[in-house]
Every structure is written in C-alpha cells, then in structure tokens.
Design a protein around this motif. Structure first.
Motif, PDB file in Angstrom:
ATOM      1  N   ALA A   1       0.809  -1.323   0.095  1.00 33.13           N
ATOM      2  CA  ALA A   1      -0.071  -0.048  -0.001  1.00 33.13           C
ATOM      3  C   ALA A   1       0.846   1.034   0.005  1.00 33.13           C
ATOM      4  N   PRO A   2       0.467   2.489  -0.533  1.00 32.59           N
ATOM      5  CA  PRO A   2       1.367   3.650  -0.562  1.00 32.59           C
ATOM      6  C   PRO A   2       1.445   4.158   1.058  1.00 32.59           C
ATOM      7  N   GLU A   3       2.633   4.784   1.148  1.00 32.89           N
ATOM      8  CA  GLU A   3       3.023   5.047   2.285  1.00 32.89           C
ATOM      9  C   GLU A   3       1.874   5.886   3.072  1.00 32.89           C
ATOM     10  N   GLU A   4       1.440   6.767   2.349  1.00 32.58           N
ATOM     11  CA  GLU A   4       0.229   7.877   2.968  1.00 32.58           C
ATOM     12  C   GLU A   4      -0.700   7.088   3.530  1.00 32.58           C
ATOM     13  N   GLU A   5      -1.120   5.777   2.761  1.00 28.07           N
ATOM     14  CA  GLU A   5      -2.291   5.085   3.121  1.00 28.07           C
ATOM     15  C   GLU A   5      -2.036   4.318   4.431  1.00 28.07           C
ATOM     16  N   ARG A   6      -0.988   3.730   4.346  1.00 28.06           N
ATOM     17  CA  ARG A   6      -0.324   2.844   5.527  1.00 28.06           C
ATOM     18  C   ARG A   6      -0.471   3.674   6.793  1.00 28.06           C
ATOM     19  N   ARG A   7      -0.329   5.043   6.933  1.00 29.97           N
ATOM     20  CA  ARG A   7      -0.383   6.049   7.960  1.00 29.97           C
ATOM     21  C   ARG A   7      -1.947   6.147   8.526  1.00 29.97           C
ATOM     22  N   SER A   8      -2.675   5.754   7.602  1.00 29.79           N
ATOM     23  CA  SER A   8      -4.400   6.046   8.072  1.00 29.79           C
ATOM     24  C   SER A   8      -4.843   4.982   9.168  1.00 29.79           C
ATOM     25  N   HIS A   9      -5.668   5.650   9.839  1.00 31.57           N
ATOM     26  CA  HIS A   9      -6.255   4.684  11.010  1.00 31.57           C
ATOM     27  C   HIS A   9      -7.090   3.471  10.466  1.00 31.57           C
ATOM     28  N   HIS A  10      -7.865   3.771   9.347  1.00 31.59           N
ATOM     29  CA  HIS A  10      -8.213   2.458   8.641  1.00 31.59           C
ATOM     30  C   HIS A  10      -7.190   1.508   8.331  1.00 31.59           C
ATOM     31  N   TRP A  11      -6.298   1.789   7.654  1.00 32.57           N
ATOM     32  CA  TRP A  11      -5.319   0.807   7.109  1.00 32.57           C
ATOM     33  C   TRP A  11      -4.691  -0.027   8.303  1.00 32.57           C
ATOM     34  N   ILE A  12      -4.199   0.920   9.466  1.00 33.63           N
ATOM     35  CA  ILE A  12      -3.786   0.134  10.639  1.00 33.63           C
ATOM     36  C   ILE A  12      -4.475  -0.773  11.326  1.00 33.63           C
ATOM     37  N   THR A  13      -5.861  -0.403  11.346  1.00 35.98           N
ATOM     38  CA  THR A  13      -6.705  -1.516  12.182  1.00 35.98           C
ATOM     39  C   THR A  13      -6.859  -2.880  11.166  1.00 35.98           C
ATOM     40  N   GLU A  14      -6.989  -2.517   9.614  1.00 38.79           N
ATOM     41  CA  GLU A  14      -7.105  -3.611   8.666  1.00 38.79           C
ATOM     42  C   GLU A  14      -6.022  -4.511   8.682  1.00 38.79           C
ATOM     43  N   LYS A  15      -4.806  -3.686   8.942  1.00 42.12           N
ATOM     44  CA  LYS A  15      -3.432  -4.598   8.894  1.00 42.12           C
ATOM     45  C   LYS A  15      -3.430  -5.523  10.010  1.00 42.12           C
ATOM     46  N   ALA A  16      -4.008  -5.338  11.216  1.00 42.90           N
ATOM     47  CA  ALA A  16      -4.005  -6.224  12.162  1.00 42.90           C
ATOM     48  C   ALA A  16      -4.379  -7.724  11.800  1.00 42.90           C
ATOM     49  N   LYS A  17      -5.442  -7.503  10.959  1.00 42.54           N
ATOM     50  CA  LYS A  17      -6.078  -8.874  10.331  1.00 42.54           C
ATOM     51  C   LYS A  17      -5.018  -9.504   9.424  1.00 42.54           C
ATOM     52  N   ALA A  18      -4.456  -8.629   8.787  1.00 39.47           N
ATOM     53  CA  ALA A  18      -3.710  -9.080   7.329  1.00 39.47           C
ATOM     54  C   ALA A  18      -2.363  -9.589   7.708  1.00 39.47           C
ATOM     55  N   VAL A  19      -1.891  -9.311   8.689  1.00 32.66           N
ATOM     56  CA  VAL A  19      -0.143  -9.696   8.854  1.00 32.66           C
ATOM     57  C   VAL A  19       0.149 -11.163   8.705  1.00 32.66           C
ATOM     58  N   VAL A  20       1.210 -11.441   8.065  1.00 30.66           N
ATOM     59  CA  VAL A  20       1.534 -12.767   7.529  1.00 30.66           C
ATOM     60  C   VAL A  20       3.040 -13.050   8.072  1.00 30.66           C
ATOM     61  N   LEU A  21       3.339 -14.336   8.112  1.00 29.43           N
ATOM     62  CA  LEU A  21       4.707 -14.864   8.412  1.00 29.43           C
ATOM     63  C   LEU A  21       5.127 -15.494   6.925  1.00 29.43           C
ATOM     64  N   LEU A  22       5.931 -15.158   6.481  1.00 28.02           N
ATOM     65  CA  LEU A  22       6.636 -15.840   5.314  1.00 28.02           C
ATOM     66  C   LEU A  22       7.837 -16.668   5.746  1.00 28.02           C
ATOM     67  N   VAL A  23       7.936 -17.934   5.262  1.00 29.55           N
ATOM     68  CA  VAL A  23       8.799 -19.070   5.621  1.00 29.55           C
ATOM     69  C   VAL A  23       9.233 -19.881   4.182  1.00 29.55           C
ATOM     70  N   ARG A  24      10.544 -19.878   4.340  1.00 24.49           N
ATOM     71  CA  ARG A  24      11.197 -20.639   3.103  1.00 24.49           C
ATOM     72  C   ARG A  24      12.014 -21.783   3.634  1.00 24.49           C
ATOM     73  N   MET A  25      11.660 -23.104   3.027  1.00 21.64           N
ATOM     74  CA  MET A  25      12.194 -24.142   3.565  1.00 21.64           C
ATOM     75  C   MET A  25      12.427 -25.001   2.242  1.00 21.64           C
ATOM     76  N   ASP A  26      13.065 -26.286   2.549  1.00 20.14           N
ATOM     77  CA  ASP A  26      13.211 -27.079   1.115  1.00 20.14           C
ATOM     78  C   ASP A  26      12.049 -27.712   0.745  1.00 20.14           C
ATOM     79  N   PRO A  27      11.707 -27.523  -0.337  1.00 18.51           N
ATOM     80  CA  PRO A  27      10.556 -28.158  -0.984  1.00 18.51           C
ATOM     81  C   PRO A  27      10.187 -29.734  -0.730  1.00 18.51           C
ATOM     82  N   ALA A  28      11.486 -30.433  -0.398  1.00 15.32           N
ATOM     83  CA  ALA A  28      11.289 -31.720  -0.232  1.00 15.32           C
ATOM     84  C   ALA A  28      10.617 -31.882   1.072  1.00 15.32           C
ATOM     85  N   ASP A  29      10.778 -30.783   2.298  1.00 15.96           N
ATOM     86  CA  ASP A  29      10.031 -30.968   3.092  1.00 15.96           C
ATOM     87  C   ASP A  29       8.763 -30.823   3.472  1.00 15.96           C
ATOM     88  N   LEU A  30       8.269 -29.875   2.680  1.00 14.95           N
ATOM     89  CA  LEU A  30       6.638 -29.638   2.720  1.00 14.95           C
ATOM     90  C   LEU A  30       5.824 -30.826   2.338  1.00 14.95           C
TER      91      LEU A  30
END
Length: 338
Positions: A213-242
């Motif tokens: 999202a644009p930096e200005e939008e990321r500072r808005s209260h609406h975006w901050i509250t919606e961000k709380a639901k959208a946070v993600v953890l990205l992990v990379r592993m050996d495809p053979a382990d999946l």
C-alpha cells in the motif's frame, strides 16, 4: 545420667509462656481531635477524586469520540484510561487511609472454636463489632458516609454505560471473514513496506509481511486497523520438507509458504520459528504449529491450523497473493462456518 533425666531436660519438652498481645499504641487521631478531623477530610477528598473520575469517564465516553484517525483513538483511550484510574485509585486509597487512621486498630484474639457458636459468644462478637463502629465514629461522620456511598454508587456506571452504549452498534462479524489481501497484491516487509522477491528469500529465513500500500495510506487509522487482520509470516524451506495436499500444492512457491500470524487460540501474534523442526510457536499459551504440514497444531490449546495465504510470483519476480486467506483468520467466533 538416666533416660528419664534426658527426657525432662530435652529442649522439646520445654514450655513457653504466651507473650500475649503487644501494648497498644495510640495513633495521633486517637488523642487529637484535630488530627482525626484532618484524616477524615483526606478520606473524603480521596472519595471525591473517585467521584470526579467516574463523572470524567462518563464525559470522556460521550464527548471524546474516536473517528477514523489514529490520534483520535489514542486520545479517547487516554481519556478513558486516566479517568478510570482516578475513579479506582480514589476508592482504593480512601479505603486504605480510612482503615489506617479512622477505623479501630485494637488487636483482637479469638480462639478457634466450632463453627456454630453459642449465644453468649455471638453476643460478644456483636458487641465487639458495635464497639469498633463506635470507636471509628462512623455514625457522626455524615460527610464521610456520603462520600463513600456516592463513590461506590457511581463507580459501576464506568462499566455499565459503555456496555449499554455498545448495544445496537456494529456487530457485523462478516468483516472477520476477509482481509485486505486480494489477487495480485504484492507481499511487502513489515513495517517498511518493501516488496519481496522470491529470489531474496533464502531457505530457513522468516519474513514478516503486510499487503502493499502507498506510504500515506499505511499511516491512516483505517489501514492500521485492517493491517492487524492481514499480517503474515513468510517462511522458506526445502520443497522436499513440505507436506502439501493436492489442493494446496499451488499455494506455495518453491518452498515458500505464507501463513497468518494471528494465533487461532486467542489471537496472539505467532512469530517464534524453529528452523530444524519447522515449528511455529505462539508465545502466549505455547500453541505450536507445523509450518511444513499446513501449519497444523502439534501442541497447545489452539484447535485449528493457521490460515494459509496462497502466493505466486509476478512477471518481475515479486511475491504476490493469489487471493485472500483460505479461511477466516484468528480465534473462533459465533457464526463461523469453518
């Protein structure tokens, strides 16, 4: 020396005299009416602080109304927090000062006896209670009685009014079913908002992700509250382990998987990754999820796996979302279908 003499001289056979209660020390207010009156004024003043705090909390609830800005939400929370603190603090300090300076401080010893006391014992106990009330002069301290009754009577309003005020407000739970993630939304680092290339994510690494999202939008209260639901953890592993089902094989990219950071137990942020076991730990209640196997629960109170965000790579090599999460994020709630 005979055995009998050993027994009679043994320290364990010695008897000790009951020292009794220490000598009672009079307080300044017990002998000086001026000091007693001063203590009473202090207690009344503290109850008055509680009363003002309660009135202030009601005014803050109705007048300091948050809008769509982060500053307004912060100001409303501060106003409610400070006034509630004054309301509770006034009652607490007044009770302590009252007990220390105005109530009877004579120590009384009552021998343990059967639960059902006889009539003379009950009469004696009632006499002691009445003596304590007389000693504290509660009957003649009308201002003190009025302040404590008013403070204790008003304080429940700080809880009741917001509860009543919430009736009829937004109870649309469908908003929990969807987040800001849409098809084609780039994955960016949290909090910088820098797009992430698949080639930059090495095996064993973990990246905290938010939607682009644009930096200005990321500072808005609406975006901050919606961000709380959208946070993600990205992990990379050996495809053979999946361990992926046929349905989910297209949801990852070359061993890179993305899961919601919101624990499905009570919503704490899940962010402690153990590279060797591919386990993800929630620090609040130790729910543990296996990232290599659909983020299924392997330990702890959580009952459901972490929702997965289907990802892909765009023409420039950046990671993008294929769609929203596969199911509602976070803890269970009413009207949840999955």
């Amino acid at each position: 020396m005979s055995d009998n003499e050993l027994v009679t001289t043994s320290p364990t056979q010695s008897t000790f005299q009951d020292p009794g209660l220490p000598e009672h020390k009079l307080r300044m207010g017990d002998t000086d009416p001026v000091a007693a009156k001063r203590s009473e004024r202090i207690v009344v003043g503290l109850f008055a602080v509680s009363i003002l705090g309660t009135i202030g909390s009601l005014l803050a609830y109705f007048l300091v109304v948050p809008n769509e800005t982060t500053d307004s939400v912060r100001n409303a929370n501060i106003a409610l927090g400070v006034t509630l603190f004054l309301s509770l603090m006034g009652i607490g300090l007044a009770a302590i000062h009252w007990a220390k300076s105005l109530m009877s401080d004579h120590e009384v010893v009552e021998e343990r006896h059967l639960t059902a006391s006889d009539a003379p014992t009950r009469e004696a106990a009632l006499t002691k209670l009445n003596d304590g009330v007389k000693d504290a002069n509660i009957g003649r301290r009308t201002v003190l009685k009025g302040s404590v009754i008013t403070a204790l009577g008003l304080f429940p309003l700080t809880i009741a009014v917001p509860l009543i005020g919430s009736v009829g407000k937004d109870w649309d739970v469908s908003k929990f079913r969807h987040t800001m993630w849409k098809k084609g939304t780039r994955l960016t680092t949290d909090p910088a908002g820098r797009p992430v290339k698949a080639s930059d994510v090495t095996i064993g690494s973990v990246v905290h992700i938010i939607p682009e999202a644009p930096e200005e939008e990321r500072r808005s209260h609406h975006w901050i509250t919606e961000k709380a639901k959208a946070v993600v953890l990205l992990v990379r592993m050996d495809p053979a382990d999946l361990k992926e089902s046929e349905e989910r094989k297209s949801w990852s990219y070359d061993g890179i998987v993305a899961y919601s950071k919101i624990c499905t137990h009570v919503g704490c942020p899940v962010a402690l990754y153990e590279q060797q076991t591919h386990h993800l730990l929630c620090p609040c209640h130790q729910s543990t999820f296996d990232v290599s196997d659909g983020a299924k629960v392997v330990f702890g109170p959580a009952k459901r796996p972490l929702p997965q965000l289907p990802i892909a790579v765009d023409s420039e090599g950046y990671l993008i979302a294929q769609d929203d999460f596969n199911e509602p994020i976070g803890p269970s709630y009413w009207e949840r279908l999955k």
